[in-house]
Write an enzyme that holds these catalytic residues in place. Structure first.
Site, PDB file in Angstrom:
ATOM      1  N   GLY A  95       0.829  -1.181  -0.042  1.00  0.00           N
ATOM      2  CA  GLY A  95       0.000  -0.034  -0.147  1.00  0.00           C
ATOM      3  C   GLY A  95       0.904   1.227   0.028  1.00  0.00           C
ATOM      4  N   ASP A 155       8.352  -4.681  -0.859  1.00  0.00           N
ATOM      5  CA  ASP A 155       7.914  -3.435  -0.823  1.00  0.00           C
ATOM      6  C   ASP A 155       8.509  -2.680   0.385  1.00  0.00           C
ATOM      7  OD1 ASP A 155       6.335  -4.391  -2.968  1.00  0.00           O
ATOM      8  OD2 ASP A 155       4.581  -3.077  -2.367  1.00  0.00           O
ATOM      9  N   ASN A 161       1.002   9.185  -8.104  1.00  0.00           N
ATOM     10  CA  ASN A 161       0.953   7.651  -8.018  1.00  0.00           C
ATOM     11  C   ASN A 161      -0.448   7.400  -8.986  1.00  0.00           C
ATOM     12  OD1 ASN A 161       2.522   5.693  -6.732  1.00  0.00           O
ATOM     13  ND2 ASN A 161       1.559   6.494  -4.848  1.00  0.00           N
ATOM     14  N   ARG A 170      -9.848  -5.790  -5.092  1.00  0.00           N
ATOM     15  CA  ARG A 170      -9.831  -4.734  -4.094  1.00  0.00           C
ATOM     16  C   ARG A 170     -11.477  -4.082  -4.347  1.00  0.00           C
ATOM     17  NH1 ARG A 170      -5.175  -0.757  -6.078  1.00  0.00           N
ATOM     18  NH2 ARG A 170      -5.349  -0.140  -4.043  1.00  0.00           N
ATOM     19  N   ALA A 202      16.228  13.162 -10.287  1.00  0.00           N
ATOM     20  CA  ALA A 202      14.950  13.836  -9.722  1.00  0.00           C
ATOM     21  C   ALA A 202      15.447  15.554 -10.094  1.00  0.00           C
ATOM     22  CB  ALA A 202      14.512  13.569  -8.570  1.00  0.00           C
ATOM     23  N   ALA A 235       9.652   1.356  -4.784  1.00  0.00           N
ATOM     24  CA  ALA A 235      10.837   2.513  -4.860  1.00  0.00           C
ATOM     25  C   ALA A 235      10.144   3.938  -4.853  1.00  0.00           C
ATOM     26  CB  ALA A 235      11.811   2.272  -6.190  1.00  0.00           C
ATOM     27  N   GLY A 236       8.983   4.060  -5.359  1.00  0.00           N
ATOM     28  CA  GLY A 236       8.503   5.393  -5.288  1.00  0.00           C
ATOM     29  C   GLY A 236       8.131   5.901  -4.012  1.00  0.00           C
ATOM     30  N   ASP A 237       7.543   5.033  -3.297  1.00  0.00           N
ATOM     31  CA  ASP A 237       7.234   5.139  -1.868  1.00  0.00           C
ATOM     32  C   ASP A 237       8.319   5.425  -1.031  1.00  0.00           C
ATOM     33  OD1 ASP A 237       4.582   4.519  -2.854  1.00  0.00           O
ATOM     34  OD2 ASP A 237       4.843   2.535  -2.377  1.00  0.00           O
ATOM     35  N   TYR A 264      -5.763  -7.866  -8.910  1.00  0.00           N
ATOM     36  CA  TYR A 264      -6.244  -6.883  -7.827  1.00  0.00           C
ATOM     37  C   TYR A 264      -7.758  -7.709  -7.351  1.00  0.00           C
ATOM     38  CZ  TYR A 264      -2.675  -3.421  -8.084  1.00  0.00           C
ATOM     39  OH  TYR A 264      -1.443  -2.521  -8.245  1.00  0.00           O
TER      40      TYR A 264
END
Length: 386
Positions: A47, A343, A180, A121, A244, A305-307, A119
């Protein structure tokens, strides 16, 4: 509905970051291959927002996760696992009718054609979150409120919740928003991904990838992204292997938090961010643009990685570090996750990460990180030449 103004509560008890969103039980494949061919799966959690909370708590910050899970075993597992990282889960609500979401994924990179995610969900407990059933006192009690565009895509009620939380209100904490963009979540809904631009413009700090800005909004290039997001004090454009680019300024006209400390935390001081932080409707300072190259990483799994990057950037922001170091801490936290299968992972020790983030440009460019690097005692042990 309003919480305490950032910076006014006792620093020893104030939550640093509150993260809102759906967390699910994820099933990780025991071997590479199509979902149809994988014989068994291991259980984990996934998540975007809870990942950020777990990484921040593991890095020594006071983090809370607010969400909604089913009154089922998967919900128990989520809450217990997230809490085990040191995250405050006391504001999580249990839904007596709707289930906790789950998903299965393959071992391949999310960006490849062979990657599969299944998913389960739809109709989940989290999709029922709304302005009427979430604990606003808990959401607005931290120095930072971290949100994600994933939540906006779950349901009309979830979108209404994010619109309300990003609206100006007395004492609003700094609002951090990670775009996201997940295309599959927007198919067949009443809204589309263009609403993510609306939400991002109402935030103080925005994380967005160049690729997702192009896919969601048709906007190409970091400068064009900043032009489309003039209001946030800080916009972090993630450019993959190129690194970035951060655009930092003072307050801009438009919806802003009434508390000037929130924008100050986001933009940094004039020396580190080139910003003239001001309250109310003061004139905006010109952007300071900071480009920080990415690290070379021996990737084990390209998930989470983004989180992790967002968590590293937020951690350094909370510590008042200059913009370059904020981005480098984001890269380092991302590298920690990229070099493990799942994650989540333990971040590098703070003094270790600080030493790496302080390297000169040449040494940073030579840095290469592989599995196990976070356990190394000295930064020089990670420096390898190709």
């Amino acid at each position: 509905m309003s919480g305490p103004a950032a910076g006014t509560a006792d620093a020893a008890t104030t939550t640093d970051v509150v993260c809102l969103g759906e967390s699910m039980v994820t099933f990780l494949p025991s071997q590479p291959g199509r979902l149809a061919d994988v014989p068994s799966f291991g259980r984990g959690i996934g998540g975007a927002e809870s990942n950020v909370a777990c990484a921040l708590a593991a890095a020594g910050h006071r983090a809370a996760w607010v969400g909604r899970v089913g009154a089922d075993g998967f919900g128990d597992h989520l809450v217990e696992t997230i809490a085990s990282y040191g995250v405050d889960t006391s504001a999580v609500r249990r839904d007596p009718v709707r289930p906790t979401g789950i998903y299965f994924r393959t071992a391949t990179d999310r960006g490849t054609d062979t990657h599969e995610v299944a998913y389960y969900r739809a109709g989940s407990a989290a999709s029922a979150m709304s302005p009427d059933n979430v604990p606003y006192a808990d959401l607005l009690a931290g120095r930072v409120l971290h949100l994600s565009g994933i939540t906006a895509a779950l349901s009309a009620d979830c979108l209404a919740l994010l619109r309300d939380l990003t609206a100006p209100r007395p004492g609003r904490p700094l609002v951090s928003f990670d775009v996201n963009h997940r295309p599959h979540l927007w198919r067949g809904g009443d809204a589309d991904a263009s609403v993510l631009l609306e939400l991002a413009r109402r935030a103080d700090l925005v994380f967005v990838g160049e690729d997702e800005a192009e896919e969601a909004w048709g906007i190409v290039g970091a400068e064009a992204i900043r032009a489309a997001l003039p209001e946030p004090a800080v916009v972090v454009v993630k450019r993959g292997s190129a690194g970035a680019t951060v655009f930092a300024s003072g307050l801009r006209p438009g919806p802003r938090p009434s508390n000037p400390g929130a924008a100050e935390n986001a933009a940094g001081d004039a020396e580190s961010a080139g910003a003239e932080n001001a309250a109310g409707d003061a004139e905006s300072a010109a952007d300071t643009v900071t480009l920080v190259p990415a690290l070379r990483v021996d990737v084990v799994a390209a998930v989470g990685a983004g989180d992790a990057f967002a968590a590293g950037f937020l951690s350094a922001t909370l510590r008042g570090l200059p913009v370059r170091e904020r981005v480098r801490h984001g890269h380092l936290m991302a590298a920690a996750v990229l070099t493990v299968p799942g994650d989540l992972t333990d971040p590098p020790a703070r003094d270790h990460a600080d030493r790496l983030a302080a390297l000169d440009d040449d040494a940073w460019g030579r840095l290469r990180l592989g599995p196990g690097w976070t356990a190394a005692d000295r930064a020089t042990e990670e420096v390898r030449t190709p």
